[in-house]
Scaffold this active site. Structure first.
Site, short mmCIF file in Angstrom:
data_model
loop_
_atom_site.label_atom_id
_atom_site.label_comp_id
_atom_site.label_asym_id
_atom_site.label_seq_id
_atom_site.Cartn_x
_atom_site.Cartn_y
_atom_site.Cartn_z
CE LYS A 1 -3.33 2.47 3.08
NZ LYS A 1 -4.54 2.45 2.31
CB SER B 1 -20.93 10.39 6.38
OG SER B 1 -21.21 9.70 5.27
CD GLU C 1 -22.74 8.51 9.62
OE1 GLU C 1 -22.07 7.91 9.16
OE2 GLU C 1 -24.14 8.15 9.03
CB CYS D 1 -24.84 1.90 -1.39
SG CYS D 1 -24.26 1.71 0.26
CD GLU E 1 -24.53 3.42 -4.81
OE1 GLU E 1 -24.15 3.41 -3.80
OE2 GLU E 1 -23.81 2.65 -5.52
CG HIS F 1 -19.74 6.66 -5.26
ND1 HIS F 1 -18.79 6.39 -4.14
CD2 HIS F 1 -21.00 5.97 -5.07
CE1 HIS F 1 -19.47 5.61 -3.21
NE2 HIS F 1 -20.78 5.50 -3.92
CB CYS G 1 -23.81 6.80 -0.65
SG CYS G 1 -23.41 5.39 0.51
N1 GLN Z 1 -24.89 6.24 7.18
C1 GLN Z 1 -23.58 5.95 6.30
C2 GLN Z 1 -22.96 7.16 5.66
O1 GLN Z 1 -23.68 7.99 5.45
C3 GLN Z 1 -23.98 4.89 5.23
C4 GLN Z 1 -22.74 4.35 4.60
C5 GLN Z 1 -23.02 3.26 3.56
O2 GLN Z 1 -24.26 3.06 3.10
N2 GLN Z 1 -22.11 2.63 3.18
O3 GLN Z 1 -21.89 7.02 5.50
ZN ZN Z 2 -24.62 3.61 1.08
#
Ligand code: GLN
Ligand code: ZN
Length: 751
Positions: free
Chosen positions: A20, A425, A476, A635, A657, A686, A718
């Site tokens: 890495k 988040s 978060e 997702c 998603e 993304h 997401c």
């Molecule tokens: N609640 C999480 C976030 O918003 C959901 C993350 C996910 O679905 N992988 O980061």
């Molecule tokens: Zn998600």
């Protein structure tokens, strides 16, 4: 009687995560190709030596990779999509892995039912020149280090490769082309004098393997003609109804996974050809527990009474476990001693082979030691927990919301049409990460950390209000990871300091280890929720990770079922849901992104899995009063085939998603006549670009064409933690405008 020991692949990230670090330095331009390749070769050579010292007879080699082994085989075989053909060398390799400027990368998806992700080859029927030189050179190097007979090339099998690829041509064009390439490869390997070649065909464990029987037969007849011994390696499940014909394929060795599925029963029932060796994958390559010596040895003896030419080996490549459990000195000794990572598994393979061949001295002592270590662990772990008792006393009512959806809906918060919200988040900036580092190193106190997190929450609430969102979240900021954060606060979970496994490319994770009964000593999220709610008159959603995701992203126990573990976690989360609603939460979201990815390989086992997975979610959430709105988020979803189960979750709001799937995910939900509310992710988190109002209005109109307006929520697809505030704010403002536009359209139509 012959008993050899083998491996099918080894962790390839480096004990100190050297690969890495080397990759990231190379990408940043801080180091050159030579030093990258040098690091990787050093890691690989160390791996060989470790396996040699452990006394393994046939060591799988050539499985090391700069990014992904499936990508490696695509490149070696000349499966290069058009858009990469102007590039070459590492530049092309990393462009295929990660994209380059305008050229999108290959798609990434999960490797069978593991948590590893591979890059999906795109096969268009026009192969580019192949290049086996690097692979052959590696094999030769391995032969120098290990001796000619000990180094066994690990090759991804042609049928599996093609089954995992995206086919832009027909199977009849692609397969013969590929077959020719494999013939050439085997011819080259034969020249090197290898004792055996492993061809990995895990796709034989798919439930529909028999539909491909002709292809496998023809392919392996052709490959057998090269006359180099082939070890056909299968794993991750049993061969199912394909067993009788697979064991007749013209190869020297068939390797089976005896840690998952019913291969033992199939062996007992159908027997095994005398002229072949059976590779007994009895040491679980996907879990972190030491074998139980008595049970394992007695299983091996039963296998040996059916067929006697055996090799003892891990069930698959050891890439799915970390390097060395003995490094985990912070864990209690009783626990550490029953953990088995790659190095311990090598020892187990050797010791089991010794014990079985009876000739070797010391095996009995070792097995007795393991037995004692398990006893000591059980004593240490005997916490007389009440969790099992609680589980036994559950009744149907505990899995059921007090009122059906249609009746509870009116009791839930009143919101404008097209309510806007986010998935949880918000940007995890370098300041936030720095805080966690400072806390870990003891540079700031717990109280200082908490107050810094509170400041982040306050800022986040303020900015969400500024963006005009209807339903807010706290952001978060206190979470490193959506599973780890909860696991650290629950009993029954352990954490490693060096237990990294590769998720994809340069992304490694340290999954928590479930070792005991799960319980929640105290509330986990209530303080942050309360603080956030105190700052605003809008609704703040409580934010939890669901039981199935907690389980699927951890290393589970193997003394009780996954179902049981999911229910234990669900009970703990149920208490949290209740505390949140007591603390005033009107909406609670429980994320289950890993629900679908836990599906077993064989469709006939889906029902069973989904039945307890959905029950676990229901157990965790049904404590919610009718007034409390339960959200869930998923997702990477494809719902078409499991939509009934999604409905059975009985969540009030489902966010999905969708923005990359061309609305397909949305249609899967709407076509099924889904009655609850749906947040159809209209902003692709993304991508770094800011979606326009018009773009999102379009997406929402598609929603309106397919769903009653009362059912529609507006949200990104997401969490926003990997984005920057500079991207997030304009995007959310546009999203709110899009919702307002739709509100006006609907209202003007109504008047
Ligand atoms: N609640 C999480 C976030 O918003 C959901 C993350 C996910 O679905 N992988 O980061
Ligand atoms: Zn998600």
């Amino acid at each position: 009687m012959t008993i050899t020991t083998k491996t099918l692949g080894y962790p390839r990230i480096g004990k100190q995560r050297e690969v890495k670090k080397a990759l990231e330095a190379f990408w940043k331009g801080e180091s050159d190709k030579e030093s990258l390749l040098h690091t990787c070769r050093t890691v690989e050579t160390d791996n060989w030596k470790t396996q040699l010292e452990a006394g393994i007879d046939r060591i799988g080699v050539g499985d090391a990779t700069l990014y992904d082994h499936v990508l490696d085989w695509a490149v070696r075989l000349g499966i290069i999509p058009q858009r990469f053909r102007n590039l070459s060398g590492l530049d092309r390799y990393f462009a295929m892995a990660r994209g380059k400027n305008e050229i999108p990368a290959l798609e990434m998806t999960k490797w069978f039912d593991t948590n590893y992700h591979y890059l999906v080859p795109e096969v268009d029927g026009t192969l580019q020149p192949h290049d086996f030189s690097g692979f052959l050179e590696t094999v030769q190097q391995a032969q120098t280090v290990l001796g000619e007979n000990r180094a066994v090339p690990v090759v991804l099998g042609p049928v599996t490769l093609l089954r995992l690829s995206r086919l832009e041509t027909d199977w009849e064009t692609a397969m013969p082309q590929l077959r020719d390439r494999y013939v050439e490869l085997l011819q080259e390997l034969k020249k090197l004098g290898v004792a055996e070649v492993q061809l990995h065909e895990p796709a034989l464990a798919f439930g529909d393997a028999s539909n491909f029987r002709n292809t496998y037969e023809l392919t392996y007849q052709t490959l057998a003609a090269v006359d180099v011994p082939i070890n056909l390696a299968t794993y991750f499940d049993d061969l199912g109804e394909a067993y009788p014909w697979v064991i007749q394929l013209p190869v020297s060795v068939i390797s089976l996974d005896f840690t998952r599925g019913k291969n033992f029963e199939l062996l007992e029932h159908h027997g095994f050809p005398e002229d072949k060796q059976l590779g007994v994958g009895i040491v679980d390559a996907r879990n972190v527990w030491k074998v139980h010596p008595e049970a394992t040895l007695s299983r091996l003896e039963s296998i040996e009474s059916i067929t006697s030419n055996l090799s003892i080996q891990p069930s698959a490549s050891l890439q799915f476990v970390p390097y060395d459990a003995q490094q985990e000195t912070k864990l209690p000794e009783e626990l550490r001693n029953v953990l088995s990572f790659a190095e311990q598994k090598l020892e187990e393979v050797g010791m089991l082979a010794n014990a079985l061949s009876l000739s070797a001295e010391g095996a009995e002592d070792q097995l007795a030691l393991w037995h004692m270590q398990w006893e000591m662990f059980e004593e240490f772990n005997d916490t007389a927990s009440t969790v099992q008792e609680q589980l036994n006393n559950l009744t149907d009512k505990d899995f059921q919301r007090p009122l059906p959806y249609q009746k509870r809906r009116d009791k839930q918060p009143d919101l404008p049409l097209f309510p806007t919200t986010t998935i949880g988040s918000f940007p995890q900036t370098s300041e936030v990460r720095k805080l966690r580092g400072q806390l870990r190193r003891g540079e700031i106190t717990e109280a200082e950390y908490q107050s810094a997190i509170d400041q982040e929450i306050a800022k986040c609430i303020h900015l969400q209000e500024e963006a005009g969102l209807d339903v807010l979240v706290h952001g978060e900021f206190e979470r490193t990871d959506m599973v780890e954060f909860f696991a650290q606060q629950l009993s029954g979970f352990a954490f490693t300091s060096q237990g990294w496994v590769q998720s994809y490319g340069n992304r490694y994770v340290r999954p928590p280890i479930i070792y005991g009964d799960v319980a929640r000593p105290q509330p986990m999220t209530v303080q942050e929720f309360q603080y956030a709610q105190s700052l605003t008159s809008k609704f703040v959603k409580g934010m939890l990770t669901g039981p199935v995701t907690m389980l699927n992203w951890s290393f589970p126990r193997n003394d009780i079922s996954c179902r049981n573990q999911a229910m234990q976690i669900a009970l703990a989360l149920r208490e949290e849901v209740n505390d949140l609603q007591q603390a005033g939460a009107k909406m609670i979201q429980m994320d289950e992104p890993a629900l679908r990815e836990g599906l077993p390989l064989k469709p006939e086992r889906w029902e069973e899995y989904l039945s307890w997975a959905v029950d676990a979610f229901r157990l965790a959430t049904s404590v919610a009063k009718p007034e409390t709105q339960i959200h869930t988020h998923m997702c990477y979803s494809e719902f078409g085939d499991i939509i009934d189960h999604i409905e059975r979750l009985d969540a009030d709001v489902l966010s999905i998603e969708n923005s990359r799937s061309n609305n397909e995910t949305l249609f899967e939900v709407t076509n099924a006549g889904y009655q609850h509310e749906v947040g159809n992710g209209i902003y692709d988190v993304h991508s770094p670009s800011v979606p326009s109002v018009e773009q999102m209005v379009q997406q929402l109109r598609t929603g309106v064409e397919n769903l009653p307006v009362e059912q529609i929520w507006v949200n990104p697809d997401c969490g926003l933690k990997t984005r920057s505030w500079e991207e997030v704010m304009p995007s959310l403002k546009n999203m709110v405008k899009a919702a307002q536009t739709l509100r006006q359209e609907v209202e003007s139509q109504a008047t």
